[in-house]
Design an enzyme around this catalytic site. Sequence first.
Site, PDB file in Angstrom:
ATOM      1  N   ARG A 163      29.964  34.490  42.506  1.00  0.00           N
ATOM      2  CA  ARG A 163      28.764  34.103  41.733  1.00  0.00           C
ATOM      3  C   ARG A 163      28.070  32.884  42.340  1.00  0.00           C
ATOM      4  O   ARG A 163      27.585  31.993  41.615  1.00  0.00           O
ATOM      5  CB  ARG A 163      29.118  33.799  40.277  1.00  0.00           C
ATOM      6  CG  ARG A 163      29.816  34.894  39.528  1.00  0.00           C
ATOM      7  CD  ARG A 163      28.925  36.083  39.229  1.00  0.00           C
ATOM      8  NE  ARG A 163      29.589  36.995  38.309  1.00  0.00           N
ATOM      9  CZ  ARG A 163      30.400  37.978  38.689  1.00  0.00           C
ATOM     10  NH1 ARG A 163      30.621  38.200  39.980  1.00  0.00           N
ATOM     11  NH2 ARG A 163      30.968  38.765  37.800  1.00  0.00           N
ATOM     12  N   SER A 231      26.438  35.923  30.578  1.00  0.00           N
ATOM     13  CA  SER A 231      27.597  35.024  30.498  1.00  0.00           C
ATOM     14  C   SER A 231      27.101  33.587  30.603  1.00  0.00           C
ATOM     15  O   SER A 231      26.406  33.242  31.559  1.00  0.00           O
ATOM     16  CB  SER A 231      28.556  35.291  31.657  1.00  0.00           C
ATOM     17  OG  SER A 231      28.949  36.629  31.660  1.00  0.00           O
ATOM     18  N   GLU A 329      26.698  28.813  33.735  1.00  0.00           N
ATOM     19  CA  GLU A 329      26.172  29.728  34.764  1.00  0.00           C
ATOM     20  C   GLU A 329      24.644  29.707  34.855  1.00  0.00           C
ATOM     21  O   GLU A 329      24.101  29.574  35.957  1.00  0.00           O
ATOM     22  CB  GLU A 329      26.670  31.158  34.529  1.00  0.00           C
ATOM     23  CG  GLU A 329      26.216  32.089  35.636  1.00  0.00           C
ATOM     24  CD  GLU A 329      26.635  33.530  35.444  1.00  0.00           C
ATOM     25  OE1 GLU A 329      27.841  33.815  35.564  1.00  0.00           O
ATOM     26  OE2 GLU A 329      25.760  34.372  35.181  1.00  0.00           O
TER      27      GLU A 329
HETATM   28  P1  FAD Z   1      15.766  34.203  37.040  1.00  0.00           P
HETATM   29  O1  FAD Z   1      16.548  34.007  35.797  1.00  0.00           O
HETATM   30  O2  FAD Z   1      14.306  34.258  36.928  1.00  0.00           O
HETATM   31  O3  FAD Z   1      16.165  33.048  38.081  1.00  0.00           O
HETATM   32  C1  FAD Z   1      17.524  32.688  38.253  1.00  0.00           C
HETATM   33  C2  FAD Z   1      17.603  31.638  39.377  1.00  0.00           C
HETATM   34  O4  FAD Z   1      17.255  32.241  40.619  1.00  0.00           O
HETATM   35  C3  FAD Z   1      16.618  30.487  39.181  1.00  0.00           C
HETATM   36  O5  FAD Z   1      17.225  29.325  39.712  1.00  0.00           O
HETATM   37  C4  FAD Z   1      15.416  30.897  40.036  1.00  0.00           C
HETATM   38  O6  FAD Z   1      14.677  29.785  40.509  1.00  0.00           O
HETATM   39  C5  FAD Z   1      16.092  31.632  41.170  1.00  0.00           C
HETATM   40  N1  FAD Z   1      15.280  32.717  41.723  1.00  0.00           N
HETATM   41  C6  FAD Z   1      14.786  33.798  41.064  1.00  0.00           C
HETATM   42  N2  FAD Z   1      14.118  34.590  41.911  1.00  0.00           N
HETATM   43  C7  FAD Z   1      14.182  33.998  43.115  1.00  0.00           C
HETATM   44  C8  FAD Z   1      13.657  34.329  44.408  1.00  0.00           C
HETATM   45  N3  FAD Z   1      12.920  35.429  44.624  1.00  0.00           N
HETATM   46  N4  FAD Z   1      13.891  33.477  45.437  1.00  0.00           N
HETATM   47  C9  FAD Z   1      14.625  32.347  45.243  1.00  0.00           C
HETATM   48  N5  FAD Z   1      15.143  31.986  44.059  1.00  0.00           N
HETATM   49  C10 FAD Z   1      14.908  32.806  43.010  1.00  0.00           C
HETATM   50  N6  FAD Z   1      24.668  38.354  36.321  1.00  0.00           N
HETATM   51  C11 FAD Z   1      25.674  38.891  37.049  1.00  0.00           C
HETATM   52  O7  FAD Z   1      25.990  38.410  38.145  1.00  0.00           O
HETATM   53  N7  FAD Z   1      26.382  39.972  36.594  1.00  0.00           N
HETATM   54  C12 FAD Z   1      26.112  40.550  35.412  1.00  0.00           C
HETATM   55  O8  FAD Z   1      26.740  41.537  35.051  1.00  0.00           O
HETATM   56  C13 FAD Z   1      25.067  39.989  34.614  1.00  0.00           C
HETATM   57  N8  FAD Z   1      24.791  40.502  33.392  1.00  0.00           N
HETATM   58  C14 FAD Z   1      23.821  39.931  32.626  1.00  0.00           C
HETATM   59  C15 FAD Z   1      23.595  40.454  31.346  1.00  0.00           C
HETATM   60  C16 FAD Z   1      22.615  39.903  30.534  1.00  0.00           C
HETATM   61  C17 FAD Z   1      22.386  40.479  29.152  1.00  0.00           C
HETATM   62  C18 FAD Z   1      21.831  38.818  31.005  1.00  0.00           C
HETATM   63  C19 FAD Z   1      20.749  38.240  30.143  1.00  0.00           C
HETATM   64  C20 FAD Z   1      22.077  38.276  32.268  1.00  0.00           C
HETATM   65  C21 FAD Z   1      23.074  38.826  33.080  1.00  0.00           C
HETATM   66  N9  FAD Z   1      23.361  38.307  34.362  1.00  0.00           N
HETATM   67  C22 FAD Z   1      24.355  38.875  35.122  1.00  0.00           C
HETATM   68  C23 FAD Z   1      22.586  37.164  34.894  1.00  0.00           C
HETATM   69  C24 FAD Z   1      21.224  37.579  35.528  1.00  0.00           C
HETATM   70  O9  FAD Z   1      20.851  38.847  35.103  1.00  0.00           O
HETATM   71  C25 FAD Z   1      21.295  37.552  37.051  1.00  0.00           C
HETATM   72  O10 FAD Z   1      21.632  36.279  37.520  1.00  0.00           O
HETATM   73  C26 FAD Z   1      19.940  37.967  37.694  1.00  0.00           C
HETATM   74  O11 FAD Z   1      20.112  38.124  39.080  1.00  0.00           O
HETATM   75  C27 FAD Z   1      18.806  36.975  37.403  1.00  0.00           C
HETATM   76  O12 FAD Z   1      17.603  37.568  37.848  1.00  0.00           O
HETATM   77  P2  FAD Z   1      16.185  36.999  37.370  1.00  0.00           P
HETATM   78  O13 FAD Z   1      15.126  37.665  38.180  1.00  0.00           O
HETATM   79  O14 FAD Z   1      16.076  37.114  35.903  1.00  0.00           O
HETATM   80  O15 FAD Z   1      16.315  35.474  37.820  1.00  0.00           O
HETATM   81  P1  NAP Z   2      35.481  42.394  30.776  1.00  0.00           P
HETATM   82  O1  NAP Z   2      35.508  43.729  31.440  1.00  0.00           O
HETATM   83  O2  NAP Z   2      35.815  42.298  29.318  1.00  0.00           O
HETATM   84  O3  NAP Z   2      36.441  41.415  31.564  1.00  0.00           O
HETATM   85  C1  NAP Z   2      36.651  40.079  31.105  1.00  0.00           C
HETATM   86  C2  NAP Z   2      36.805  39.207  32.320  1.00  0.00           C
HETATM   87  O4  NAP Z   2      37.985  39.579  33.010  1.00  0.00           O
HETATM   88  C3  NAP Z   2      35.643  39.383  33.256  1.00  0.00           C
HETATM   89  O5  NAP Z   2      35.000  38.165  33.335  1.00  0.00           O
HETATM   90  C4  NAP Z   2      36.218  39.861  34.577  1.00  0.00           C
HETATM   91  O6  NAP Z   2      35.905  39.011  35.666  1.00  0.00           O
HETATM   92  C5  NAP Z   2      37.717  39.816  34.376  1.00  0.00           C
HETATM   93  N1  NAP Z   2      38.317  41.115  34.752  1.00  0.00           N
HETATM   94  C6  NAP Z   2      38.478  42.209  33.957  1.00  0.00           C
HETATM   95  N2  NAP Z   2      39.106  43.193  34.637  1.00  0.00           N
HETATM   96  C7  NAP Z   2      39.330  42.718  35.875  1.00  0.00           C
HETATM   97  C8  NAP Z   2      39.929  43.275  37.044  1.00  0.00           C
HETATM   98  N3  NAP Z   2      40.425  44.520  37.061  1.00  0.00           N
HETATM   99  N4  NAP Z   2      39.985  42.503  38.151  1.00  0.00           N
HETATM  100  C9  NAP Z   2      39.483  41.253  38.169  1.00  0.00           C
HETATM  101  N5  NAP Z   2      38.902  40.674  37.083  1.00  0.00           N
HETATM  102  C10 NAP Z   2      38.824  41.392  35.956  1.00  0.00           C
HETATM  103  O7  NAP Z   2      34.067  41.689  31.026  1.00  0.00           O
HETATM  104  P2  NAP Z   2      32.654  41.956  30.349  1.00  0.00           P
HETATM  105  O8  NAP Z   2      32.207  40.731  29.684  1.00  0.00           O
HETATM  106  O9  NAP Z   2      32.679  43.239  29.573  1.00  0.00           O
HETATM  107  O10 NAP Z   2      31.725  42.161  31.632  1.00  0.00           O
HETATM  108  C11 NAP Z   2      31.903  43.290  32.456  1.00  0.00           C
HETATM  109  C12 NAP Z   2      31.443  42.953  33.859  1.00  0.00           C
HETATM  110  O11 NAP Z   2      30.057  42.604  33.843  1.00  0.00           O
HETATM  111  C13 NAP Z   2      32.178  41.747  34.458  1.00  0.00           C
HETATM  112  O12 NAP Z   2      32.377  41.980  35.826  1.00  0.00           O
HETATM  113  C14 NAP Z   2      31.218  40.599  34.241  1.00  0.00           C
HETATM  114  O13 NAP Z   2      31.300  39.616  35.268  1.00  0.00           O
HETATM  115  C15 NAP Z   2      29.861  41.286  34.298  1.00  0.00           C
HETATM  116  N6  NAP Z   2      28.909  40.587  33.426  1.00  0.00           N
HETATM  117  C16 NAP Z   2      28.371  39.431  33.889  1.00  0.00           C
HETATM  118  C17 NAP Z   2      27.446  38.743  33.125  1.00  0.00           C
HETATM  119  C18 NAP Z   2      26.781  37.498  33.654  1.00  0.00           C
HETATM  120  O14 NAP Z   2      25.823  37.046  33.059  1.00  0.00           O
HETATM  121  N7  NAP Z   2      27.234  36.941  34.739  1.00  0.00           N
HETATM  122  C19 NAP Z   2      27.097  39.212  31.867  1.00  0.00           C
HETATM  123  C20 NAP Z   2      27.698  40.369  31.408  1.00  0.00           C
HETATM  124  C21 NAP Z   2      28.606  41.055  32.198  1.00  0.00           C
HETATM  125  P3  NAP Z   2      34.509  39.064  36.473  1.00  0.00           P
HETATM  126  O15 NAP Z   2      33.502  38.481  35.558  1.00  0.00           O
HETATM  127  O16 NAP Z   2      34.801  38.224  37.660  1.00  0.00           O
HETATM  128  O17 NAP Z   2      34.235  40.481  36.828  1.00  0.00           O
END
Ligand code: FAD
Ligand code: NAP
Length: 334
Positions: A163, A231, A329
């Site tokens: 991340r 998250s 995050e």
């Molecule tokens: P923004 O929120 O608009 O920007 C995020 C950051 O990136 C800011 O610092 C911005 O300045 C910068 N940025 C945006 N675009 C650019 C660009 N073109 N060039 C340079 N910098 C830029 N993330 C995960 O990793 N895994 C997930 O499963 C996941 N699930 C999510 C679920 C939900 C319900 C929500 C709300 C978020 C989730 N996220 C997840 C976080 C988010 O979706 C990601 O980080 C996504 O990539 C953000 O994209 P955005 O265009 O909305 O970026």
């Molecule tokens: P989940 O499946 O309930 O798992 C809980 C946590 O345990 C996760 O954070 C995941 O780590 C870890 N995990 C579960 N199984 C694993 C495995 N087999 N090996 C290694 N790590 C494991 O999580 P969830 O909330 O429903 O989300 C599902 C996936 O979507 C996750 O990968 C999560 O990162 C991603 N997600 C991200 C965001 C965001 O905003 N960043 C939001 C929603 C969902 P990891 O997070 O490292 O995978």
Amino acid sequence: MIIRNLDLQPHQTMACASQAEAAARVRSLAELREALAWAAVQGCPVRVLGEGSNVLAAERVDGLTLINEMVGLQVVRQSDTTVTVDVGSGINWHWWVRFSSAQGWHGLENLALIPGTVGAAPVQNIGAYGVEVEAFVEQVEALNLRSGEQRIFRHKDCAFSYRDSVFKGAERELWLITRVRFCLPFHFSPVLTYGPLQSLQNPTPRGLIDQVCQVRQQKLPNPWQMPNAGSFFTNPVVDQAQADALQKAFPGIPVFPAGQGRCKLAAGWLIDQAGWKGQSDPESGVGTWPQQALVIVNPQKRPRSDVLAFAERIQEAVEDRYEVRLEREPRLFG
Ligand code: FAD
Ligand code: NAP
């Protein structure tokens, strides 16, 4: 083309009350350069916003906010086994996942339904269900917001990790990513290691996408209906000795290998077990989501200060109980 005092509440999924001093939608390099020239004359800071799904916006965002809407898609080359494609950074991520998979270009299926733009995906090296985007990113094309220099970041220059990337670290807020070059295999090798995907047997690419979407829709609040930024904290990575001590003190605590002898803890579990799942602040309404404590929701669209105050209480509770500090995050915007 420059919009004064733009209401940013609809431009971020946490929906914090927020206003940009100035903003511009950019659909091309020419529009981007024009906007940067304006900012240079003003001598003001410049920030980039995609779909606002990973930001916490200040009540007043000074300087120029660029809203990235750069589209375009071009196949660069094909081999017997892979296709290489340049994708405009303003394209919606989920659209790209579905489109690429439907073309027979695979690998991104586990990343379905992640909100946001293609250009933001490398910023925090988005990941879900055991797949990280970096595995498919060959290079990233970006423009320096201060000097106007265009640069290609090869995969190794992006410093991708869990991340994280150079765009969140050493070079943060310096670049606007204009295009991302993906290299995707034709062969579909699904990653089914995570619990909710383990029941799938020989899924089709479409079946895998559908399963990911279904699980996510059941567990996560739709950000356009219930404001949230996904998250709220990253999963802490600790050393083996600390993980062993935690497992002894808290039997059942999930611990995953994180490479180089380090261990990943599930931040959602820590918050849940500390008694914070489904809790909310009676005054602001800010709270954790009952199905996933790692998601903080903002139903009353309160300002960022209320969200951060609630998050701080969770950080303190988790630190008191486990001696682990949770790191936020979503990025502070302004
Ligand atoms: P923004 O929120 O608009 O920007 C995020 C950051 O990136 C800011 O610092 C911005 O300045 C910068 N940025 C945006 N675009 C650019 C660009 N073109 N060039 C340079 N910098 C830029 N993330 C995960 O990793 N895994 C997930 O499963 C996941 N699930 C999510 C679920 C939900 C319900 C929500 C709300 C978020 C989730 N996220 C997840 C976080 C988010 O979706 C990601 O980080 C996504 O990539 C953000 O994209 P955005 O265009 O909305 O970026
Ligand atoms: P989940 O499946 O309930 O798992 C809980 C946590 O345990 C996760 O954070 C995941 O780590 C870890 N995990 C579960 N199984 C694993 C495995 N087999 N090996 C290694 N790590 C494991 O999580 P969830 O909330 O429903 O989300 C599902 C996936 O979507 C996750 O990968 C999560 O990162 C991603 N997600 C991200 C965001 C965001 O905003 N960043 C939001 C929603 C969902 P990891 O997070 O490292 O995978």
